[in-house]
Design an enzyme around this catalytic site. Structure first.
Site, short mmCIF file in Angstrom:
data_model
loop_
_atom_site.label_atom_id
_atom_site.label_comp_id
_atom_site.label_asym_id
_atom_site.label_seq_id
_atom_site.Cartn_x
_atom_site.Cartn_y
_atom_site.Cartn_z
N GLU A 90 0.95 -0.55 -5.06
CA GLU A 90 -0.03 0.51 -5.33
C GLU A 90 0.72 1.83 -5.32
O GLU A 90 1.38 2.16 -4.33
CB GLU A 90 -1.13 0.53 -4.26
N ASP A 148 0.82 -1.20 0.00
CA ASP A 148 0.00 0.00 0.00
C ASP A 148 0.86 1.26 0.00
O ASP A 148 1.79 1.37 0.81
CB ASP A 148 -0.91 -0.02 1.24
#
Length: 541
Positions: free
Chosen positions: A274, A210
């Site tokens: 990401e 993330d």
């Protein structure tokens, strides 16, 4: 219409290349204990359904111990399961069941920051000379007491919060309850790798990293320059800057090489990054370069696109020609509004959802499906009093908030809370989702759910779709067309992304259509129509 011929997949190709990965947001998938919040046992109970879609893996958003200020993306213990989601034993059961069904399991790793409730931060803020004093990003105030520089939080406002315990500011690129880890620190890197090893040893098949471009900052704390005014609405203070110094540091690839080396010590593991921001294209390629870093990356090109047009698709895909690293694509996720509500008029939702699914399955790279996307779930209009998302609350009124894409999965249309829970759920169910429920679509051979299964079966049966090159074909402005080519197999993928019929003269020697949606004529495509057809090899047009 002929059925697809099964094509052999080269044994040397790793499982993840061309894979379809199904994202599950645990809070909203299925509640097993009646507290209104989805959990790991609830997910396990529905894994047969997920496997039946034809996907290769699931990605679980965070389920670690957390005060839930950002709903799991603020971790206070990376090695345990938050009680609202279950236990480590529940996680082991989920892993075992998924693997028995042939599903790989990818979990989120949130390494750019922790919760302020993490014991690392408690120790770090206690003094300036303890063993973890430099595990987070601390800085003195400027002479007038203001923050050390002009960096802004993604959620709005300064990215610095004063802490009286140390008499310093700490950095947080997101909520103030999400202090920034100092990714430059060798001990921090070692600890993060040890956390990865903990989960790999338990049997997870890989990680989605993330906001990994936030893991390292400019140690000199250089001010970010202002962003040029291009006319785009600025809803957050974050939007006024170019984020050159609070993220994307040049030392990040070296850490990712350590991550890759660790995973290469296990069998068939996978990593996906990401990456958002104005420099995301360069960073995605940098972080996946040389087969020594991450396997793949995805950004927000489609997630934040205002429309799905041939021009948008061409521009996004052109960034990843065959000679570059392997991309991944998502039209929906937990941070973006539901695609059918962003991109289509309500009267066209079903037709658009079908052509959108066919397009996604035709792209070169890995593809991600967000839970309920296979049902055509729309964005729910969540009233202000029911909002949970801190970003939505802080920036209200804004349209299509993240909460509207995180509402409970509708399993049974006639059941209370649509079968998600026996209690009031953490977010309200969308009344419009009753007609889209799993049970109703399961018994309808013409449903979007049935269509999704068929589309994924086509993708899984053809090397050209899973692994092949992608070459664009010239068309008019509302028609998107490209070839997918692998060895002797050549497929033509054509889509009308407009809401009116469009003329379309296909190349010569087009063979049978493998799958089609909407009104497909010889020289015309109806609104939101599309198909995949065989191209004979003698046709070089």
């Amino acid at each position: 219409m002929s059925e697809p011929a099964v094509q052999p997949i080269a044994a040397a190709v790793p499982w993840w290349k061309g894979a379809t990965i199904y994202q599950i947001y645990p809070r909203s998938f299925a509640d097993s204990n009646g507290d209104g919040i989805g959990d790991l046992p609830g997910i396990t109970r529905h894994l047969d359904y997920v496997a039946g879609l034809g996907v290769d893996a699931i990605w679980l958003s965070p389920f670690f111990t957390s005060p839930q200020a950002d709903f799991g993306y603020d971790v206070s213990d990376y090695r345990d399961v938050d009680p609202i989601f279950g236990t480590l034993d529940d996680c082991d059961v989920l892993l075992a069941r998924a693997h028995k069904l042939g599903l790989r399991v990818i979990i989120d790793m949130v390494w750019s920051h922790t919760s302020d409730q993490h014991h690392w931060f408690a120790q770090s803020r206690a003094s300036r000379d303890n063993p973890r004093a430099d595990w987070y990003v601390w800085a003195d105030a400027r002479p007038d007491g203001s923050p050390p520089n002009n960096w802004q939080s993604v959620f709005g406002g300064p990215a610095w919060t004063w802490d009286a315990r140390r008499g310093q500011y700490y950095l947080h690129n997101f909520l103030s309850g999400q202090p920034q880890l100092n990714g430059h620190h060798p001990a921090v890197q070692d600890e993060l790798l040890d956390i990865a090893r903990f989960w790999l040893d338990r049997g997870v098949d890989g990680f989605r990293l993330d906001a990994i471009n936030f893991i390292m900052h400019d140690p000199e704390l250089t001010n970010n320059p202002p962003a040029p005014d291009d006319g785009t609405p600025r809803t957050r203070s974050f939007d006024f800057q170019l984020h050159q110094f609070n993220q994307g540091h040049a030392d990040i690839p070296a850490f990712l090489e350590r991550v890759r080396a660790l995973l290469d010590g296990y069998s068939d593991r996978f990593t996906v990054a990401e990456i958002g921001g104005e420099d995301s294209d360069r960073e995605m390629k940098l972080f996946t370069a040389n087969d020594t870093r991450l396997n793949t990356a995805y950004g927000f090109d489609f997630l934040y696109a205002k429309a799905l047009t041939p021009a948008v698709v061409r521009a996004v895909l052109a960034k990843w020609p065959t000679t570059t690293s392997w991309p991944s694509w998502a039209f929906e996720n937990h941070d973006a509004p539901r695609a059918v509500s962003r991109w289509a008029n309500e009267t066209h939702h079903d037709a658009f959802a079908r052509v959108k699914m066919l397009l996604l399955a035709s792209l070169r790279g890995n593809i991600f499906l967000y839970y309920g996307e296979e049902l055509g779930l729309t964005q729910v209009d969540v009233a202000f009093g029911d909002l949970q998302d801190p970003e939505a609350i802080a920036n209200w009124p804004q349209t299509l908030s993240r909460d509207g894409a995180r509402t409970p999965m509708p399993w049974v249309g006639d059941a209370p809370q649509f079968g998600f829970s026996t209690a009031k759920p953490w977010l309200p169910v969308g009344s419009e989702h009753r007609a889209l429920s799993v049970d109703g679509q399961t018994t309808d051979s013409n449903s979007l759910l049935a269509w999704t299964r068929r589309v994924l079966a086509i993708r899984n049966a053809h090397d050209a779709l899973l692994l092949g090159e992608l070459n664009f074909v010239d068309t008019n402005h509302d028609i998107l067309a490209f070839e997918r080519v692998a060895g002797a197999e050549r497929l033509l993928c054509v889509f009308n992304l407009g809401d009116t019929p469009n003329d379309w003269l296909p190349p010569r020697h087009v063979g049978s259509r493998l799958i089609e949606t909407g009104e497909v004529g010889e020289n015309v495509l109806g609104p939101f129509a599309g198909y995949i057809a065989v191209l004979h090899n003698q046709d070089k047009s």
